[in-house]
Design a protein around this motif. Structure first.
Motif, PDB file in Angstrom:
ATOM      1  N   TYR A  35     -11.605   4.111   2.951  1.00 15.74           N
ATOM      2  CA  TYR A  35     -12.534   3.499   4.141  1.00 15.74           C
ATOM      3  C   TYR A  35     -12.405   2.127   4.341  1.00 15.74           C
ATOM      4  O   TYR A  35     -11.903   1.400   3.321  1.00 15.74           O
ATOM      5  CB  TYR A  35     -13.958   3.787   3.617  1.00 15.74           C
ATOM      6  N   GLU A  42     -20.837  -0.288   9.698  1.00 18.96           N
ATOM      7  CA  GLU A  42     -20.603   0.892   8.839  1.00 18.96           C
ATOM      8  C   GLU A  42     -19.326   1.094   8.287  1.00 18.96           C
ATOM      9  O   GLU A  42     -18.129   0.381   8.363  1.00 18.96           O
ATOM     10  CB  GLU A  42     -20.971   2.300   9.790  1.00 18.96           C
ATOM     11  N   LEU A  43     -19.098   2.137   7.148  1.00 22.34           N
ATOM     12  CA  LEU A  43     -17.776   2.436   6.393  1.00 22.34           C
ATOM     13  C   LEU A  43     -16.922   3.245   7.443  1.00 22.34           C
ATOM     14  O   LEU A  43     -17.644   4.235   8.092  1.00 22.34           O
ATOM     15  CB  LEU A  43     -17.912   3.209   5.453  1.00 22.34           C
ATOM     16  N   LEU A  45     -13.748   5.753   8.050  1.00 23.01           N
ATOM     17  CA  LEU A  45     -12.687   6.530   7.457  1.00 23.01           C
ATOM     18  C   LEU A  45     -11.221   6.354   7.995  1.00 23.01           C
ATOM     19  O   LEU A  45     -11.150   6.434   9.227  1.00 23.01           O
ATOM     20  CB  LEU A  45     -12.948   8.094   7.556  1.00 23.01           C
ATOM     21  N   ASP A  59     -10.769   8.604  11.362  1.00 20.01           N
ATOM     22  CA  ASP A  59     -11.137   8.549  12.786  1.00 20.01           C
ATOM     23  C   ASP A  59     -10.897   7.216  13.454  1.00 20.01           C
ATOM     24  O   ASP A  59     -10.617   6.927  14.611  1.00 20.01           O
ATOM     25  CB  ASP A  59     -12.609   8.874  12.935  1.00 20.01           C
ATOM     26  N   GLN A 101     -19.090  12.334  -2.495  1.00 20.52           N
ATOM     27  CA  GLN A 101     -18.019  11.349  -2.406  1.00 20.52           C
ATOM     28  C   GLN A 101     -18.455  10.413  -3.514  1.00 20.52           C
ATOM     29  O   GLN A 101     -19.297   9.862  -3.214  1.00 20.52           O
ATOM     30  CB  GLN A 101     -17.698  10.823  -1.322  1.00 20.52           C
TER      31      GLN A 101
ATOM     32  N   PHE B 102     -17.162  11.978   5.931  1.00 24.91           N
ATOM     33  CA  PHE B 102     -18.248  11.374   6.213  1.00 24.91           C
ATOM     34  C   PHE B 102     -18.493  10.574   7.309  1.00 24.91           C
ATOM     35  O   PHE B 102     -17.341   9.980   7.518  1.00 24.91           O
ATOM     36  CB  PHE B 102     -18.799  10.685   4.846  1.00 24.91           C
ATOM     37  N   TYR B 103     -19.313  10.456   7.884  1.00 25.74           N
ATOM     38  CA  TYR B 103     -19.768   9.538   9.046  1.00 25.74           C
ATOM     39  C   TYR B 103     -21.014   8.614   8.317  1.00 25.74           C
ATOM     40  O   TYR B 103     -21.737   9.254   8.055  1.00 25.74           O
ATOM     41  CB  TYR B 103     -19.905  10.063  10.188  1.00 25.74           C
ATOM     42  N   PHE B 104     -20.811   7.338   8.443  1.00 23.69           N
ATOM     43  CA  PHE B 104     -21.706   6.526   7.832  1.00 23.69           C
ATOM     44  C   PHE B 104     -22.469   5.606   8.908  1.00 23.69           C
ATOM     45  O   PHE B 104     -22.046   5.229   9.856  1.00 23.69           O
ATOM     46  CB  PHE B 104     -21.106   5.201   7.079  1.00 23.69           C
ATOM     47  N   GLY B 105     -23.650   5.170   8.651  1.00 22.96           N
ATOM     48  CA  GLY B 105     -24.498   4.353   9.137  1.00 22.96           C
ATOM     49  C   GLY B 105     -24.068   2.921   8.967  1.00 22.96           C
ATOM     50  O   GLY B 105     -23.404   2.576   7.882  1.00 22.96           O
TER      51      GLY B 105
END
Lengths: 112, 114
Positions: A35, A42-43, A45, A59, A101, B102-105
Motif C-alpha cells: 500500500y 487513505e491507504l 493498494l 487499484d 491483513q 481492502f479499501y481504506f478510509g
C-alpha cells in the motif's frame, strides 16, 4: 501477534536512484500486499500477490514493480526514484482463509 | 472514486467518555469490514472486524456496528482511555474471491484527553 518486517524504515535518496523496499513475513501467509499512503489520506493498494510467482497491480497506478519468488518475501522496486514517489509504503499479508491483513511498520521514503 | 469515507478527520474526547468513529461506504458488494488503529511511525494494527451478515460485534471496550441499508459503520470505544489516542482507519473488503483486497478510509485522528 503478526510477524511482518519492512526495511528500511526510513530512506532519503536522490532522484534517479534505484531502490528496493524489503518486506518479509514469517507466518507462511499466501497473500501479500503493498500500500501507499500520503499524510492524512487513505491507504491505496498498489500491488498484491496471492502466491509465489503471482503478482498483480492494485487499484492505484504505480511505477514500482514487485516480485514474489519466495512465500515469505515480497520486495518492491523503483527503477528510478522521483520526488513524486515520496510517500509511506506499507506491506501487509493475510492467510489463505483469513480476512484480516497484518501490516508491517512501513517505510517512509523521501526522494530529493 | 473513494469507496470508503471517513468524513471526520479528527475527534477529541474526554477520558472515560464514549468515542464514536464513523465510516460510510458506497459499494454494496463489500462483505467484510475492519477497523485498524495506527500510531505514528508504525503500521496499522487490526482492532476489530464485522461480517456483513452481522450488525454488531463486540470485543472488550470496542464495539463495531454495521447498518447495511445506510452503508454505514461505526466504532464505539467505551470507556475511552488516553492510550486510545491514534488514527483509526476503516476498511472494507470484497472477500476471498477478490483476494481480500481492502479499501481504506482516510482515517480519523482520535485524541483522548486525560
Amino acid at each position: 501477534e503478526a510477524d511482518i518486517y519492512q526495511t528500511p524504515r526510513y530512506l532519503v535518496i536522490g532522484t534517479g536512484k534505484k531502490i528496493t523496499l524489503e518486506c518479509s513475513q514469517t507466518m507462511g501467509h499466501d497473500k501479500m500486499y503493498w500500500y501507499q499512503q500520503d499524510p492524512g489520506m487513505e491507504l491505496h493498494l498498489i500491488h498484491y500477490s496471492y502466491g509465489v510467482n503471482s503478482t498483480e497491480k492494485g487499484d492505484l497506478s504505480s511505477e514500482s514493480t514487485v516480485s514474489r519468488i519466495r512465500t515469505e518475501h515480497f520486495p518492491l522496486t523503483l527503477e528510478s526514484a522521483r520526488p513524486s514517489h515520496t510517500s509511506q509504503y506499507l506491506c501487509a499479508s493475510s492467510g489463505r482463509y483469513q480476512e484480516t491483513q497484518y501490516f508491517g511498520p512501513g517505510t517512509r521514503l523521501l526522494v530529493l | 472514486d473513494q469507496q470508503v469515507k471517513q468524513n471526520s478527520p479528527s475527534l477529541s474526547v474526554q477520558e472515560g467518555r464514549i468515542s464514536i468513529l464513523n465510516c460510510d461506504y458506497t459499494n454494496s458488494m463489500f462483505d467484510y469490514f475492519l477497523w485498524y488503529k495506527k500510531y505514528p511511525a508504525e503500521g496499522p494494527t487490526f482492532l476489530i472486524s464485522i461480517s456483513s451478515i452481522k450488525d454488531k460485534n463486540e470485543d472488550g471496550r470496542f464495539t463495531v456496528f454495521l447498518n447495511k441499508s445506510a452503508k454505514h459503520l461505526s466504532l464505539h470505544i467505551v470507556p475511552s482511555q488516553p492510550g486510545d489516542s491514534a488514527v483509526y482507519f476503516c476498511a472494507a473488503s470484497l472477500g476471498e474471491y477478490n483476494f481480500n483486497k481492502f479499501y481504506f478510509g482516510s482515517g480519523t485522528k482520535l485524541n483522548v484527553k486525560p
